[in-house]
Enzyme design. Structure first.
Site, PDB file in Angstrom:
ATOM      1  N   HIS A   1      38.673  39.424   0.233  1.00  0.00           N
ATOM      2  CA  HIS A   1      38.066  38.647   1.304  1.00  0.00           C
ATOM      3  C   HIS A   1      37.350  39.545   2.302  1.00  0.00           C
ATOM      4  O   HIS A   1      36.208  39.304   2.691  1.00  0.00           O
ATOM      5  CB  HIS A   1      39.157  37.835   2.008  1.00  0.00           C
TER       6      HIS A   1
ATOM      7  N   ARG B   1      52.939  27.785  34.128  1.00  0.00           N
ATOM      8  CA  ARG B   1      54.201  27.045  34.281  1.00  0.00           C
ATOM      9  C   ARG B   1      55.350  28.050  34.244  1.00  0.00           C
ATOM     10  O   ARG B   1      55.483  28.770  33.266  1.00  0.00           O
ATOM     11  CB  ARG B   1      54.382  26.070  33.120  1.00  0.00           C
TER      12      ARG B   1
ATOM     13  N   ASP C   1      50.967  13.650  33.938  1.00  0.00           N
ATOM     14  CA  ASP C   1      51.807  12.795  34.768  1.00  0.00           C
ATOM     15  C   ASP C   1      51.003  11.728  35.496  1.00  0.00           C
ATOM     16  O   ASP C   1      51.446  10.577  35.605  1.00  0.00           O
ATOM     17  CB  ASP C   1      52.576  13.643  35.778  1.00  0.00           C
TER      18      ASP C   1
ATOM     19  N   CYS D   1      44.548  20.557  35.593  1.00  0.00           N
ATOM     20  CA  CYS D   1      45.307  21.463  34.725  1.00  0.00           C
ATOM     21  C   CYS D   1      46.139  20.687  33.718  1.00  0.00           C
ATOM     22  O   CYS D   1      46.930  21.260  32.981  1.00  0.00           O
ATOM     23  CB  CYS D   1      46.164  22.419  35.536  1.00  0.00           C
TER      24      CYS D   1
HETATM   25  C1  PEP Z   1      50.487  17.424  34.143  1.00  0.00           C
HETATM   26  O1  PEP Z   1      51.322  16.622  34.517  1.00  0.00           O
HETATM   27  O2  PEP Z   1      49.356  17.099  33.777  1.00  0.00           O
HETATM   28  C2  PEP Z   1      50.834  18.853  34.129  1.00  0.00           C
HETATM   29  C3  PEP Z   1      49.933  19.765  33.916  1.00  0.00           C
HETATM   30  O3  PEP Z   1      52.135  19.190  34.282  1.00  0.00           O
HETATM   31  P1  PEP Z   1      53.244  19.075  33.142  1.00  0.00           P
HETATM   32  O4  PEP Z   1      52.548  18.867  31.903  1.00  0.00           O
HETATM   33  O5  PEP Z   1      54.011  20.297  33.165  1.00  0.00           O
HETATM   34  O6  PEP Z   1      54.050  17.898  33.603  1.00  0.00           O
HETATM   35 MG    MG Z   2      53.111  17.328  35.398  1.00  0.00          MG
END
Ligand code: PEP
Ligand code: MG
Length: 770
Positions: free
Chosen positions: A413, A507, A675, A722
């Protein structure tokens, strides 16, 4: 007729039997020793999908944006499943099996190979694209045939067809079913030098089945034979393994080669002579250099495959359609004219040597790649050093200046792809990945097959390949920042390699959960300092990687059900609905004594000079949460007026109360759409029964987001996303139009989001001047 026997086929039947089938038929017709077999024709495949009525659905499924990796994966899965689940009509089943039964005697072992009608054509070859199954018997023959058909729709195949401009609906696939040669020795043969076209034959040989050579699992012996006087230059390799058929299961297995045979020459002069004769016969038949797969049982030679060599360039081709082709031309023109080669230059000592499989000189930092996820450390201009390359490495190979492998021969390859990309390569060095050091400056000579110490200055200026080749992937400049999410510090390096403008969400719960104990238990057993140190170490890994780019670190947000899994978790409250429970800032404000350790880690990191860190508070609802948290920062010695800090917008309450939070002094608000969607729509993000209702692009969610962006703009508060949705182009489009300050995406989505953001920004600019 669903099948055609090899002796009924000629090269003109390409459309019917595909590249491999046509070539085998042609070789059979030319009287060359090809094992018996037949081809399930492309027309049969076509009738199969048309009669079953799945053709249109199939082609529609694969009409996707191939740069969108999740869409591409879904398309490939869907298309393959469609084929695999469609039953054979009885008549077709019988015809294929009947042909099988007339190969050889008893239950024959056959090789089943796909033979696409566009694959194997000169200039369209790409290694590893379609399926091959060895040692197939009657029981699984039909399934294997269907799997070959389905292999027309692997992600890679779809991607390459799209890139090369082949219409999916016009590419068909035939399947070659051919008696297995239970090879004692096998290998490949180039009837002319594959890089330079010189009249030298190159033969590679190893013990057992040829798959070991083609896949690069073994470094084969290498014989270079001058066609004028038949003199031979022999390099005997240490052939540690061989592929052979397991007598019990019939499957192909890898076995160690006995001590004495490992370094024994595979081909005697006599055997070489026979192969060279055959090679000349094939080349004469086709009127051009060929790349041949061969096998031997005793003194009997079989030809398994022959294809024209695709990479010999006779000179600059003004028709070259792609930059890569031009680069390949450039390389061989320069090299063909005997310009700069390592021997004419100041050079360091030879560190390792192998086979020059793609011509040219390249200098750069060695990047030792042991695992696929290390590929991101290969920057433009670096040299990949690896045991052997795989198709997944192609993007990295594109940006590399050179490639060095331990294993593999001229058709491995690494060799094929490097040639097609125009990247100098040395393969089969045996030990480069252990001898060379990561970051070491080396020069490889893809003509001589050597790797030298240091950077080599060529006497003759040659346009560097990396300037001729497209600089993919290219990071577009965007006004909206595009950042990356990081959850495990180990991914920091990969994340930074995306060229993201910073980390939009780090996180810390993963650092904590990986301790295996709840923070309370960990502190109890190891002390507060140890806990703080763990946090500092994890955050620092990421902060270092990105410095001075900003890294937004979120304080602890793990639900009680996750904590219950840990040692010490038995004391966690048993909650009816942990998603709505004791998590995020609620928990931190309830246990300011534990929260204080997290804040202490921040304070110490700031003291250590990590002024690129920002603090982000999860699951706040209102200004009261913010004021209370702010007081905790102050108590920990963190000056909220001096450091950047902010909140996540994850509940409708936080979206509706953002103005008051802005007045409390936050610097930024970042949408946690995972969330925010769950709480706005009352859809549990972990509940698969309602997964189809989890829609981050729901108008209600978008309205909350738009309002927050507007309010924040009025108060000079930066906005970001995020949550997972930040990796979706539609969300990026929406947010840029609304005026978000930054978008944070997953590592694998950063590049796509950068491009999407750029596109939307350009459109906004255009619209404003129109
Ligand atoms: C979200 O809630 O979008 C987030 C980034 O936090 P987590 O996924 O850790 O709840
Ligand atoms: Mg969250």
């Amino acid at each position: 007729m669903a099948v055609l026997w090899l002796d009924e086929i000629s090269a003109d039947d390409l459309e019917t039997v595909g590249g491999k089938g046509a070539s085998l038929g042609e070789l059979t017709g030319a009287g060359l020793p090809v094992p018996p077999g037949y081809v399930v024709t492309a027309g049969t495949y076509r009738r199969f999908i048309e009669n079953a009525g799945i053709d249109e659905e199939l082609f529609e499924l694969v009409e996707v944006d191939v740069e969108d990796s999740s869409a591409l994966a879904a398309a490939a899965d869907g298309a393959q499943q469609l084929i695999l689940e469609t039953p054979f009509p009885a008549e077709l089943r019988e015809e294929i099996l009947e042909a099988y039964r007339s190969i050889g005697t008893g239950e024959a072992f056959v090789a089943v190979r796909s033979s696409a009608t566009a694959e194997d054509l000169p200039d369209a070859s790409f290694a590893g694209q379609q399926e091959t199954f060895l040692n197939v018997t009657e029981d699984d023959l039909l399934n294997r045939v269907r799997e070959c058909w389905a292999s027309l729709f692997t992600q890679r195949a779809i991607y390459y067809r799209q890139e090369q401009g082949f219409d999916h609906s016009v590419v068909n696939i035939a399947v070659v079913v051919q008696q297995m040669v239970d090879a004692e020795r096998s290998g490949v043969m180039f009837t002319s030098h594959p890089s330079t076209g010189d009249p030298t034959m190159i033969i590679e040989a190893a013990w057992g089945l040829g798959e070991a050579v083609v896949s690069g699992a073994v470094s084969p012996d290498n014989y270079v034979i001058s066609r004028s006087d038949r003199s031979v230059e022999t390099t005997v390799a240490d052939k540690k393994v061989m592929h052979c058929r397991d007598e019990d299961t019939g499957e192909t297995v890898e076995r160690p080669v006995s001590e004495e045979k490992r370094t024994e020459r595979v081909l005697s002069d006599e055997a070489l002579g026979r192969l060279v004769d055959l090679g000349e016969q094939v080349e004469e038949h086709y009127g051009g250099p060929q790349d041949v797969e061969w096998a031997m049982i005793g003194d009997e030679v079989y030809m398994l495959q022959s294809r024209p060599i695709t990479t010999i360039d006779t000179g600059f081709d003004p028709e070259a359609s792609s930059l890569e082709e031009m680069a390949a031309n450039e390389a061989s023109v320069t090299d063909g004219s005997g310009a700069a080669t390592a021997s004419e230059t100041k050079q360091g000592s030879v560190l390792v040597s192998g086979l020059g499989s793609s011509p040219g000189l390249a200098s750069g930092a060695a990047r030792i790649i042991r695992k696929l996820d290390e590929l991101d450390k290969v920057g433009t201009g670096d040299i990949i050093v690896t045991e052997m390359t795989t198709p997944d490495m192609v993007p990295a190979m594109k940006r590399a200046a050179g490639i060095v492998t331990d294993e593999g021969g001229m058709t491995s390859h690494a060799a094929i792809v490097s040639r097609e990309l125009g990247v100098p390569a040395v393969v089969g060095t045996q030990n480069a990945s252990t001898v060379l050091e990561d970051g070491q400056l080396i020069t490889l000579d893809g003509d001589k097959g050597t790797v030298l110490e240091g950077k080599t200055e060529t006497d003759d200026e040659r346009e560097p390949l990396e300037e001729v080749r497209p600089q993919a992937p290219v990071k577009p400049m965007t006004a909206t920042e595009v950042k990356v999410n990081v959850s495990i510090p180990e991914a920091a390096n990969r994340a930074a390699a995306t060229g993201a403008d910073g980390v939009g969400l780090l996180r810390i719960e993963h650092m904590i959960l990986s301790l295996g104990q709840t923070p309370a238990r960990f502190i109890e057993e190891n002390g507060e300092d140890a806990y703080v140190s763990e946090l500092i170490d994890g955050v620092r890994t990421v902060a270092d990687e990105f410095y001075p780019r900003p890294v937004r670190v979120r304080t602890l947000d793990a639900p009680t059900d996750e904590f219950r899994e840990l040692e010490g978790g038995a004391n966690e409250p048993l909650e009816h609905n942990p998603m709505l429970g004791y998590r995020g800032i609620r928990r931190s404000l309830d246990r300011p004594d534990v929260f204080a350790y997290e804040l202490e880690a921040f304070a110490r990191l700031f003291d250590m000079g990590y002024d690129n860190l920002e603090i982000m508070l999860p699951l706040v609802n209102d200004a009261e949460d913010v004021y209370r948290a702010k007081r905790e920062l102050e108590k920990a010695g963190i000056d909220p007026g001096k450091r950047k800090w902010g909140v996540m917008i994850e509940t409708p309450a936080s979206a509706l109360c953002v103005e008051e939070m802005a007045e409390a002094g936050i610097d930024f608000a970042s949408f946690g759409t995972n969330d925010l969607t769950q709480y706005t729509l009352a859809v549990d993000r972990n509940n698969e029964n309602v997964a189809d209702r989890f829609d981050e692009l729901h108008p209600a969610v978008l309205r909350l987001i738009a309002d927050v962006i507007e309010t924040c703009r009025e108060h000079d508060v930066a906005t970001s996303i995020c949550g997972q949705a930040g990796s979706k182009p539609e969300m990026a489009q929406f947010l840029v139009n609304e005026g978000v300050s930054s978008i944070s995406a997953n590592i694998d989505a950063v590049r796509d989001v950068q491009h999407e953001v750029k596109r939307v920004e350009q459109k906004l600019l255009l619209d404003s001047v129109r």
